[in-house]
Motif scaffolding. Sequence first.
Motif, mmCIF file in Angstrom:
data_model
loop_
_atom_site.group_PDB
_atom_site.id
_atom_site.type_symbol
_atom_site.label_atom_id
_atom_site.label_comp_id
_atom_site.label_asym_id
_atom_site.label_seq_id
_atom_site.Cartn_x
_atom_site.Cartn_y
_atom_site.Cartn_z
ATOM 1 N N ARG A 112 0.846 -1.082 -0.038
ATOM 2 C CA ARG A 112 0.015 -0.175 0.114
ATOM 3 C C ARG A 112 0.956 1.094 0.123
ATOM 4 O O ARG A 112 1.916 1.043 0.298
ATOM 5 N N ARG A 113 0.310 2.348 -0.291
ATOM 6 C CA ARG A 113 0.955 3.380 -0.438
ATOM 7 C C ARG A 113 0.167 4.597 0.394
ATOM 8 O O ARG A 113 -0.884 4.755 0.420
ATOM 9 N N LEU A 114 0.944 5.670 1.102
ATOM 10 C CA LEU A 114 0.291 6.687 1.980
ATOM 11 C C LEU A 114 1.453 7.679 1.644
ATOM 12 O O LEU A 114 2.615 7.857 1.684
ATOM 13 N N GLN A 115 0.825 9.093 1.320
ATOM 14 C CA GLN A 115 1.651 10.186 1.396
ATOM 15 C C GLN A 115 1.616 10.896 2.482
ATOM 16 O O GLN A 115 0.581 11.201 3.269
ATOM 17 N N VAL A 130 5.890 9.820 -0.416
ATOM 18 C CA VAL A 130 4.892 8.708 -0.414
ATOM 19 C C VAL A 130 5.711 7.670 0.015
ATOM 20 O O VAL A 130 6.858 7.295 -0.273
ATOM 21 N N GLU A 132 5.744 3.385 0.746
ATOM 22 C CA GLU A 132 5.077 2.213 0.520
ATOM 23 C C GLU A 132 5.290 1.312 1.809
ATOM 24 O O GLU A 132 6.347 1.372 2.257
ATOM 25 N N VAL A 146 3.930 2.167 9.448
ATOM 26 C CA VAL A 146 2.731 2.561 9.384
ATOM 27 C C VAL A 146 1.717 1.986 10.483
ATOM 28 O O VAL A 146 1.535 0.645 10.477
ATOM 29 N N GLU A 148 -2.268 1.659 11.603
ATOM 30 C CA GLU A 148 -3.464 1.678 11.530
ATOM 31 C C GLU A 148 -4.034 1.258 12.806
ATOM 32 O O GLU A 148 -4.216 0.399 13.493
ATOM 33 N N VAL A 154 -4.602 6.908 10.954
ATOM 34 C CA VAL A 154 -3.353 5.977 10.420
ATOM 35 C C VAL A 154 -2.362 6.987 10.670
ATOM 36 O O VAL A 154 -2.278 8.132 10.495
#
Length: 198
Positions: A112-115, A130, A132, A146, A148, A154
């Motif tokens: 997954r990717r998150l900026q 970003v 990964e 990361v 959750e 997040v």
Amino acid sequence: MSRFQPDPDALRLGEALAALRRDRGLSQAEAGARLGMTSQGWGLYEAGRRPGLFRPDVQRRLTAALDASPEDLAFARDDLSGASDNASVDTPTADGLEARGRSFEAASPRVRRLQISDDSLAPWAASGVVVEYRPGQWPRQGQGCVLEMVDGSVRVRLYRGADAEALLLAGAGALDRVETIPRRQAALVSAVIARLDG
């Protein structure tokens, strides 16, 4: 036995770096010389034995020496991942030369990717970078992660350690301050496997 054992993501990224170098017809010594390092130093990156390979600034330096970009490195890694994921599938042999097409998906389904939207993790990762991450893969000490949370939020942090009751993290406003989060508040902890400039 070596003190530092590369994880599969570091190995895959190192293999992608090696593939880019070979595509350009360079030896490890030639690629290293472009950065003022030895062939052994370059080889450690390709072997996944240098944890700095996940840093965007290091990726920029290494790929620039190959007249490539960090995005080229990410595509090469994804191509290698696809090849290894499909290794057990029987495929017909082809006459002549044939290349499989490059997939331009945002990321592998398992990744997954998150900026990042602020500078609380600078200089590790600034706003716009970003990350990964692979859901459920536990991070190593000093690696990005990361979280959750049970409440649905997040968080991106640097993993410092854990005990039976809590996670020890950095990045909540400053990298030199350790934050303690009870394990029961984190629904899922995932290791950051790459950082890309946004």
